[in-house]
Design a protein around this motif. Structure first.
Motif, PDB file in Angstrom:
ATOM      1  N   LYS A   1       0.834  -1.222   0.000  1.00  0.00           N
ATOM      2  CA  LYS A   1       0.000   0.000   0.000  1.00  0.00           C
ATOM      3  C   LYS A   1       0.867   1.271   0.000  1.00  0.00           C
ATOM      4  N   LEU A   2       1.887   1.280  -0.836  1.00  0.00           N
ATOM      5  CA  LEU A   2       2.816   2.418  -0.864  1.00  0.00           C
ATOM      6  C   LEU A   2       2.245   3.603  -1.638  1.00  0.00           C
ATOM      7  N   THR A   3       1.348   3.318  -2.563  1.00  0.00           N
ATOM      8  CA  THR A   3       0.720   4.386  -3.352  1.00  0.00           C
ATOM      9  C   THR A   3      -0.571   3.881  -3.975  1.00  0.00           C
ATOM     10  N   SER A   4      -1.429   4.832  -4.334  1.00  0.00           N
ATOM     11  CA  SER A   4      -2.629   4.440  -5.088  1.00  0.00           C
ATOM     12  C   SER A   4      -2.475   4.901  -6.542  1.00  0.00           C
ATOM     13  N   GLN A   5      -1.306   5.542  -6.826  1.00  0.00           N
ATOM     14  CA  GLN A   5      -1.055   6.063  -8.180  1.00  0.00           C
ATOM     15  C   GLN A   5      -0.390   4.999  -9.051  1.00  0.00           C
ATOM     16  N   PHE A   6      -1.137   4.471 -10.004  1.00  0.00           N
ATOM     17  CA  PHE A   6      -0.533   3.516 -10.929  1.00  0.00           C
ATOM     18  C   PHE A   6      -0.518   4.099 -12.345  1.00  0.00           C
ATOM     19  N   SER A   7      -0.619   5.438 -12.387  1.00  0.00           N
ATOM     20  CA  SER A   7      -0.613   6.088 -13.699  1.00  0.00           C
ATOM     21  C   SER A   7       0.829   6.229 -14.181  1.00  0.00           C
ATOM     22  N   GLU A   8       0.994   6.457 -15.466  1.00  0.00           N
ATOM     23  CA  GLU A   8       2.348   6.582 -16.025  1.00  0.00           C
ATOM     24  C   GLU A   8       2.566   7.995 -16.567  1.00  0.00           C
ATOM     25  N   CYS A   9       3.816   8.347 -16.812  1.00  0.00           N
ATOM     26  CA  CYS A   9       4.132   9.685 -17.303  1.00  0.00           C
ATOM     27  C   CYS A   9       3.420   9.928 -18.650  1.00  0.00           C
ATOM     28  N   PRO A  10       2.735  11.062 -18.806  1.00  0.00           N
ATOM     29  CA  PRO A  10       1.996  11.316 -20.050  1.00  0.00           C
ATOM     30  C   PRO A  10       2.897  11.461 -21.275  1.00  0.00           C
ATOM     31  N   ASN A  11       4.207  11.732 -21.044  1.00  0.00           N
ATOM     32  CA  ASN A  11       5.113  11.938 -22.186  1.00  0.00           C
ATOM     33  C   ASN A  11       5.605  10.639 -22.807  1.00  0.00           C
ATOM     34  N   ILE A  12       5.335   9.512 -22.137  1.00  0.00           N
ATOM     35  CA  ILE A  12       5.961   8.260 -22.604  1.00  0.00           C
ATOM     36  C   ILE A  12       5.317   7.698 -23.873  1.00  0.00           C
ATOM     37  N   THR A  13       4.031   7.953 -24.062  1.00  0.00           N
ATOM     38  CA  THR A  13       3.325   7.369 -25.202  1.00  0.00           C
ATOM     39  C   THR A  13       3.953   7.806 -26.524  1.00  0.00           C
ATOM     40  N   GLY A  14       4.267   6.820 -27.357  1.00  0.00           N
ATOM     41  CA  GLY A  14       4.809   7.111 -28.683  1.00  0.00           C
ATOM     42  C   GLY A  14       6.316   7.267 -28.718  1.00  0.00           C
ATOM     43  N   SER A  15       6.976   7.234 -27.535  1.00  0.00           N
ATOM     44  CA  SER A  15       8.431   7.376 -27.512  1.00  0.00           C
ATOM     45  C   SER A  15       9.100   6.071 -27.968  1.00  0.00           C
ATOM     46  N   LEU A  16      10.404   6.137 -28.251  1.00  0.00           N
ATOM     47  CA  LEU A  16      11.127   4.925 -28.644  1.00  0.00           C
ATOM     48  C   LEU A  16      11.021   3.886 -27.527  1.00  0.00           C
ATOM     49  N   ARG A  17      11.174   4.344 -26.281  1.00  0.00           N
ATOM     50  CA  ARG A  17      11.092   3.414 -25.147  1.00  0.00           C
ATOM     51  C   ARG A  17       9.727   2.731 -25.108  1.00  0.00           C
ATOM     52  N   ASP A  18       8.689   3.491 -25.368  1.00  0.00           N
ATOM     53  CA  ASP A  18       7.328   2.945 -25.344  1.00  0.00           C
ATOM     54  C   ASP A  18       7.184   1.851 -26.403  1.00  0.00           C
ATOM     55  N   ASN A  19       7.730   2.126 -27.601  1.00  0.00           N
ATOM     56  CA  ASN A  19       7.637   1.137 -28.684  1.00  0.00           C
ATOM     57  C   ASN A  19       8.466  -0.105 -28.376  1.00  0.00           C
ATOM     58  N   VAL A  20       9.663   0.108 -27.807  1.00  0.00           N
ATOM     59  CA  VAL A  20      10.517  -1.033 -27.458  1.00  0.00           C
ATOM     60  C   VAL A  20       9.849  -1.846 -26.335  1.00  0.00           C
ATOM     61  N   ARG A  21       9.235  -1.144 -25.386  1.00  0.00           N
ATOM     62  CA  ARG A  21       8.540  -1.831 -24.295  1.00  0.00           C
ATOM     63  C   ARG A  21       7.421  -2.724 -24.848  1.00  0.00           C
ATOM     64  N   ASN A  22       6.619  -2.152 -25.772  1.00  0.00           N
ATOM     65  CA  ASN A  22       5.521  -2.934 -26.346  1.00  0.00           C
ATOM     66  C   ASN A  22       6.050  -4.141 -27.109  1.00  0.00           C
TER      67      ASN A  22
END
Lengths: 307, 68
Positions: free
Chosen positions: A221-242
């Protein structure tokens, strides 16, 4: 369907082994794996003064929680947290709130530095001003401030919550961009050559996946925030992650294989680049860098020119 | 059976119709979500993907994606 160790209801099927664990057994497994990584790679010395790079998200809160647990058993180990506020509206405010609440609860000294205060611009403003890759820009500026302030605060190690997924992504990204030298800086203990001006960075979550880290944060119960940084979508990292997650689904164990084969070659890479490496001092800010002007000052100069 | 799902990443609630005896894995497949990228919870308790769903279950799907 029961935990393979204690016959209680499981909360996770471990990646790469199909073992089911209940909440209590998973927590023990997770912490054991962190401490094993610390021991195996000699990440922490008894008298270290460690700063955790804290964003207030689930990963860094988990890291601070585990290291704080370790610090309570090792009297000479000092622990502080450094938070860099990039200025990402609608996202960072929430995690800063969690970080402050956590550090207050566990009586951990929290130092906050911001892009706005340091560079005169928040990340949001920077991205509006000039066409930059959000993740690359953010990474350069964040690493710069973390190292500078960790050194000013007389920290001996800077701990980051990078996990197995982050590292596997970084290895592939460097491969795709022909940046093998940057890969030589990776590993559980970062850097190629030792230099007092660079604070060594350690990654105690190196062998844990992001799913395992998120599970730990949820159970504790360390956080209730499971959202991600809004800038990540469409980045190279995002594509490599997918791409990697797609492969992992089809061929379980892919990410672990990338990490294990990378670790076989890492000592050779470090040795190879250590001889070529000479740390210089930035002509503008006097911070250590590999060229005459550091990446941060290059970036700030580019912004000034576009002003 | 009808399953109520909250997808945290998209901040939305949806209802999914599934066959009796379906599991969390079937639910994620129906939603085209890779199980590696999420945590699933019933009544705020984490579940494994081979857990069977029940009619009118209220499920949460949380993203595990980190910053990098």
């Amino acid at each position: 369907m029961v935990c393979k160790k204690c016959a209680i209801k499981p909360v996770i099927i471990l990646p790469n082994s199909n073992v089911k664990l209940c909440s209590s057994c998973f927590t023990k497994y997770f912490e054991k794996k962190v401490y094993k990584t610390i021991r195996q790679y000699k990440l922490i010395d008894k008298k270290d003064r460690i700063a955790v790079a804290l964003s207030g998200g689930k990963d860094s809160l988990s890291l601070l929680y585990v290291l704080n647990k370790l610090a309570t058993t090792q009297k000479d180990l000092a622990l502080i947290a450094i938070l860099i506020d990039e200025g990402i509206h609608g996202y960072r405010e929430l995690t800063i709130k969690d970080a402050k609440a956590f550090c207050r609860k566990y009586k951990i000294d929290l130092k906050i530095y911001s892009y706005q205060q340091e560079f005169g611009y928040s990340l949001d403003k920077l991205l509006k001003k000039i066409n930059l890759n959000a993740c690359t820009t953010c990474g350069v500026l964040r690493r710069y401030l973390l190292n500078k302030y960790a050194r000013n605060l007389k920290v001996t190690k800077l701990a980051t919550a990078h996990n197995l997924d982050d590292e596997a992504q970084a290895i592939l990204m460097n491969l795709f961009r022909n940046n093998v030298e940057i890969s030589a800086r990776l590993g559980p203990l970062t850097g190629i050559v030792k230099d007092d001006r660079f604070i060594p960075r350690i990654k105690p979550f190196y062998f844990l996946t992001e799913k395992e880290t998120a599970t730990y944060a949820y159970l504790k119960k360390l956080t209730s925030q499971f959202s991600e940084c809004p800038n990540i979508t469409g980045s190279l990292r995002d594509n490599v992650r997918n791409l990697l997650n797609g492969f992992e689904e089809l061929y379980p164990g892919t990410k672990h294989s990338i990490i294990n084969s990378f670790l076989e070659t890492l000592p050779l890479l470090k040795k190879h680049y250590a001889t070529k490496k000479k740390i210089q001092e930035c002509q503008y800010c006097q911070e250590p860098c590999s060229g005459e002007i550091c990446k941060t000052c290059q970036l700030l100069e580019r912004i000034k020119r576009n002003h | 059976m009808k399953i109520n799902v909250f997808i945290e990443r998209e901040n939305k609630n949806i209802t999914v119709n599934l066959k009796e005896g379906s599991t969390f894995s079937d639910l994620l497949k129906a939603l085209k979500i890779n199980a590696i990228t999420v945590l699933t919870a019933r009544n705020n308790e984490l579940t494994t993907i081979d857990t069977k769903l029940k009619d009118k279950d209220k499920i949460k799907i949380l993203s595990v994606i980190s910053g990098g």
